[in-house]
Design an enzyme around this catalytic site. Structure first.
Site, PDB file in Angstrom:
ATOM      1  N   GLU A  56       0.830  -1.214   0.000  1.00 31.67           N
ATOM      2  CA  GLU A  56       0.000   0.000   0.000  1.00 31.67           C
ATOM      3  C   GLU A  56       0.860   1.259   0.000  1.00 31.67           C
ATOM      4  O   GLU A  56       0.580   2.199   0.728  1.00 31.67           O
ATOM      5  CB  GLU A  56      -0.932   0.017   1.222  1.00 31.67           C
ATOM      6  CG  GLU A  56      -1.787  -1.227   1.379  1.00 31.67           C
ATOM      7  CD  GLU A  56      -2.778  -1.130   2.545  1.00 31.67           C
ATOM      8  OE1 GLU A  56      -2.847  -0.069   3.195  1.00 31.67           O
ATOM      9  OE2 GLU A  56      -3.485  -2.128   2.788  1.00 31.67           O
ATOM     10  N   GLU A  80      -4.684  -9.554   2.292  1.00 28.41           N
ATOM     11  CA  GLU A  80      -5.330  -9.297   3.588  1.00 28.41           C
ATOM     12  C   GLU A  80      -6.820  -9.302   3.331  1.00 28.41           C
ATOM     13  O   GLU A  80      -7.284  -8.655   2.390  1.00 28.41           O
ATOM     14  CB  GLU A  80      -4.992  -7.898   4.147  1.00 28.41           C
ATOM     15  CG  GLU A  80      -3.598  -7.720   4.663  1.00 28.41           C
ATOM     16  CD  GLU A  80      -3.338  -6.289   5.203  1.00 28.41           C
ATOM     17  OE1 GLU A  80      -4.303  -5.490   5.374  1.00 28.41           O
ATOM     18  OE2 GLU A  80      -2.164  -5.983   5.437  1.00 28.41           O
TER      19      GLU A  80
END
Ligand SMILES: *[C@@H]1O[C@H](CO)[C@@H](O)[C@H](O)[C@H]1NC(C)=O
Ligand SMILES: *[C@@H]1O[C@H](CO)[C@@H](O)[C@H](O)[C@H]1NC(C)=O
Ligand SMILES: *[C@@H]1O[C@H](CO)[C@@H](O)[C@H](O)[C@H]1NC(C)=O
Length: 518
Positions: A153, A255
């Site tokens: 990210e 995730e």
């Protein structure tokens, strides 16, 4: 030495589980390299932090914790974990072996909070390259290493897309390094499922002519699916996965496991590892194994202790995992035909051209340093906050007056200064020197308030333009890099503004490297 120890250990352990076979990627799927069976990640994210006291948290150095958790992994029925933060100076043999013995592969994130590309003030420099290589060295010898994650990210909103250029350069240089070691380990990138930028990111990391600069796999961290009533379509999982239908590399849900509705039911696993997604996804990993402040845990554990308290999500996950069995295909009968992606065009939401930052060259940086007539004194400490701050302020003033192009960049134009990959201390010295030369070496022109600098009357070597030539020789020549050398530094004031902005920022990375921001 390490090899000897390992084979000795293997002899002792000859009655234990057979070693895991390395995983390989073909097209958009993972396979067991020996059996040729397709491999799906059925995993958890693993980063127990409670009770860990060292600066860098490293659960793979907690031998008590690993043995405790290996038994739990076996009970859960998982085949993989992702570990975010590890310390390459520590030994990981015991933990990696404990996990291998229960059939668990490991995805390792390369960066740590102390050495990573900063999304607001990105650089890919000689220091980071060195740190990343050391992380690769620390883990590349393990059979059950599934791959490296080069960034998590990093770009996480449309305001920080330039950071992706540096992440992609890091993919290229780390893949090149892995190849040079005669190794074959996949290197992937992970995004945060942000609507405004996800399509650009997905394409960007799988586009361009240089296969070294493309990710080997892609990860998505997604929390769309919340609560027991959500479905494949109501959750938006169908939209989340659709860009990958024709993707040429594997996608892993790195995730998942929204916790806004408790207890969790993990029904999304029936989609990820069932008919909805099994032809597209390579499985996923539940966030996360241990209970921490953010309340996503399956168990309560503490660093160095063998005590375990199972939480209710543990059994729920175990039951769901035992109910899925994606069929997959055999490697030999699979003939991938998907093409690499098209690079995203520049837009308000995407401020990155296809040109990549150059590969950091420590030689070019030391050559540049040797050519300076004014630089920071060797007593300057990049770990001293006060000195860093003072330096940052001075440099931003200087770069408001002169062009600092050679140590700066413009990701939209694909323009990267010849020494933009030198570390923050070296970039600072470049700025001081350019300012000094610009003032024709006037007395005092090398001075800074509160920071020691030095005038060098007989620079050791080479003019800076010769250093840039070294650079041209060693580079692949395909990166669109600006090769301007120091002599041009006073020209081109038109592009000064964007460079100035970036220069102010590069001192922040020094602060971050020192652990102040994180
Ligand atoms: C994938 O490719 C097929 C065949 O080329 C095409 O029909 C389909 O629309 C594509 N899907 C996506 C999501 O791009
Ligand atoms: C998944 O792939 C298999 C084998 O190629 C095929 O038979 C099946 O129809 C596919 N499923 C979906 C939902 O596309
Ligand atoms: C920058 O590079 C020099 C020369 O290799 C090194 O001494 C220094 O520790 C590096 N890092 C920083 C932050 O100065």
């Amino acid at each position: 030495m390490k090899l000897l120890t390992l084979s000795f250990y293997a002899l002792l352990q000859s009655t234990a589980f057979a070693a895991l076979n390395p995983l390989v990627i073909k097209g958009s799927k993972f396979f067991d390299s020996k059996t040729g069976n397709q491999f799906y990640f059925k995993g958890v994210d693993y980063q127990p932090r409670t009770g860990a006291s060292s600066k860098i948290k490293d659960p793979l150095a907690d031998t008590v914790g690993c043995k405790r958790d290996a038994a739990l992994f076996s009970e859960l029925g998982i085949n993989s974990v992702r570990v975010y933060e590890t310390d390459y100076t520590l030994n990981h043999d015991t933990c990696m072996k404990a996990f291998e013995d229960v059939g668990v592969y490991v995805l390792i994130d390369i960066p740590t909070p102390f050495s990573s590309i900063n999304r607001e003030f990105p650089f890919w420099d000689t220091d980071l390259l060195q740190q990343y290589k050391l992380k690769v060295n620390a883990f590349s010898g393990y059979n059950n290493l599934a791959g490296f994650i080069i960034g998590n990210e990093v770009t996480n909103s449309k305001s920080n897309t330039p950071a992706s250029a540096f992440v992609k350069a890091s993919i290229r240089d780390i893949k090149t390094y892995i190849k040079s070691q005669k190794l074959s380990i996949p290197v992937g990138y992970v995004d945060n499922d942000d609507e405004a930028i996800r399509l650009s990111l997905i394409s960007y990391f799988n586009c361009g002519d240089d296969p070294n600069a493309r990710a080997d796999f892609y990860g998505v961290n997604t929390y769309r699916w919340c609560g027991k009533d959500a479905t494949y379509s109501s959750s938006g999982y169908d939209d989340m996965i659709s860009p990958f239908a024709n993707y040429s590399i594997p996608v892993i849900i790195t995730e998942f496991g929204c916790n806004t509705v408790q207890p969790r039911t993990f029904k999304e696993i029936e989609s990820i590892l069932g008919p909805d997604m099994e032809n597209i996804s390579s499985g996923g990993l539940v966030y996360e194994f241990s209970q921490e402040d953010n309340n996503y845990g399956l168990v309560k554990v503490s660093y160095g202790s063998s005590d375990v308290e199972k939480l209710s999500d543990f059994d729920t996950l175990k039951n769901v995992l035992s109910s899925v069995s994606p069929k997959g295909v055999k490697m030999s009968s699979y003939n991938p035909s998907n093409k690499v992606s098209e690079c995203p065009a520049i837009s308000d939401n995407w401020r990155v051209s296809t040109a990549l930052p150059p590969a950091p060259s420590a030689d070019a940086c030391s050559c540049m340093m040797n050519s300076l007539s004014c630089s920071l004194d060797s007593s300057f400490s990049s770990t001293d906050d006060a000195q860093n701050k003072a330096l940052g302020e001075s440099a931003s003033v200087i770069c408001g007056l002169i062009s600092c192009k050679d140590v700066s960049y413009d990701t939209v134009k694909g323009d990267y200064g010849a020494f933009s990959f030198c570390n923050s201390t070296q970039r600072s010295s470049w700025i001081l020197n350019t300012n000094f030369l610009n003032q024709k070496g006037a007395s005092g022109a090398c001075n800074l308030e509160n920071i020691k600098t030095q005038v060098i009357s007989n620079p050791k070597a080479k003019s800076m333009s010769e250093c840039a030539k070294i650079l041209t020789k060693i580079s692949s020549g395909d990166s669109g890099t600006s090769r301007d050398s120091g002599k041009d530094s006073t020209k081109k004031s038109s592009s000064k503004k964007s460079f100035t902005l970036n220069i102010v920022s590069f001192f922040a990375i020094t602060l971050i490297t020192c652990g102040i921001v994180f």
